[in-house]
Design an enzyme around this catalytic site. Structure first.
Site, short mmCIF file in Angstrom:
data_model
loop_
_atom_site.label_atom_id
_atom_site.label_comp_id
_atom_site.label_asym_id
_atom_site.label_seq_id
_atom_site.Cartn_x
_atom_site.Cartn_y
_atom_site.Cartn_z
N ALA A 144 -12.59 -28.39 16.04
CA ALA A 144 -13.90 -27.81 16.38
C ALA A 144 -14.91 -28.91 16.67
O ALA A 144 -15.70 -28.80 17.63
CB ALA A 144 -14.39 -26.93 15.23
N TYR A 145 -14.89 -29.96 15.87
CA TYR A 145 -15.84 -31.05 16.04
C TYR A 145 -15.58 -31.80 17.35
O TYR A 145 -16.51 -32.06 18.13
CB TYR A 145 -15.72 -32.00 14.86
N ALA A 146 -14.30 -32.13 17.62
CA ALA A 146 -13.97 -32.85 18.84
C ALA A 146 -14.31 -32.02 20.07
O ALA A 146 -14.79 -32.55 21.08
CB ALA A 146 -12.50 -33.22 18.84
N SER B 6 -16.72 -29.85 20.34
CA SER B 6 -18.17 -29.87 20.53
C SER B 6 -18.62 -31.20 21.14
O SER B 6 -19.53 -31.24 21.99
CB SER B 6 -18.88 -29.63 19.20
N LYS B 7 -18.00 -32.29 20.74
CA LYS B 7 -18.42 -33.59 21.25
C LYS B 7 -17.92 -33.84 22.67
O LYS B 7 -18.53 -34.60 23.44
CB LYS B 7 -17.96 -34.70 20.30
#
Length: 245
Positions: free
Chosen positions: A153-155, A157-158
């Protein structure tokens, strides 16, 4: 009353971790700093006190980065106090971790809201406010290259942050405003250490060619260059990670 100053920076997430180091570094460069926070009021005021202690100029501003009304107010307050905005450094973000198969979709939505919508809101306001000769600096992550499990999820978003960064650089053609993204590797901050046993932290540090974690000062040095004289770097993602990826 408006305080006159040569250059002004607004730093989202400036109350802790990497944002704190950047706020102090830009203040050392003689830039007036608006230290933005969402929930860490005391830490933000501590950063401002430290900047005042070295003879710098600083204020706090607050608001949810994904709320366009709140962030418009933060930009307006910065302009009212210091006369304008020259540099926007967008470090604010969240990083809950879980395997893709297990992540609650409500958590996924919150990651995207804060990290993607938040970047869009801040960049939109920055594109309208930053003066000629200024800089917009977003934050990505080296995780987009390292691709470890549980960071889906974090990757994701980035990855969106990087796309927004490169497109905005092209959209601001002719205005003498640079737009770049800084992508740190593992950096020794409270957010990085949260939930990790010391053995895991030591293993991550040892895997780096430099045999250590990054520091806030390492990242702040790069931001200082992008905010200042490094005018020929534009529309780029800079991986600041000691060779980790």
């Amino acid at each position: 009353m408006t305080e006159q100053t040569e250059r002004v920076a607004l730093i989202t997430g400036g109350s802790g971790g990497i944002g704190r180091s950047i706020a102090l570094r830009l203040a050392e460069d003689g830039i007036a700093v608006a230290v933005h926070y969402s929930g860490s009021r005391e830490r933000a005021h501590d950063v401002v006190d430290r900047i005042h202690g070295i003879g710098g100029r600083a204020i706090t501003v607050s608001g949810d980065v994904a709320d366009e009304t709140a962030m418009a107010a933060a930009f307006a307050e910065t302009t009212e106090r210091f006369g304008g905005v020259d540099v926007v450094v967008h470090t604010a973000g969240v990083m809950p971790l879980a395997p893709i198969a297990d992540m609650d979709l409500a958590v996924f939505d919150e990651v995207q809201r804060t990290n993607v919508r938040g970047t869009f809101v801040v960049d939109q306001l920055a594109a309208r406010a930053v003066r000629s000769g200024g800089a917009i600096i977003n934050f990505s992550t080296s995780v987009t290259r390292l691709q470890p499990p549980s960071y889906g999820a974090y990757a994701a978003s980035k990855g969106a942050v990087e796309a927004l960064t490169l497109i905005l650089a092209r959209e601001l053609r002719g205005r003498d405003i640079t737009v770049n993204a800084v992508a740190p590797g593992p950096t020794d901050t409270p957010l990085f250490r949260e939930g990790k046993p010391q053995a895991a932290i030591d293993a991550i540090a040892g895997a780096n060619p430099m045999q250590r974690l990054g520091t806030g000062a390492d990242i702040a040095e790069v931001v200082s260059a992008l905010a200042g004289r490094a005018r020929w770097i534009n529309g780029q993602v800079l991986y600041v990670n000691g060779g980790a990826a």
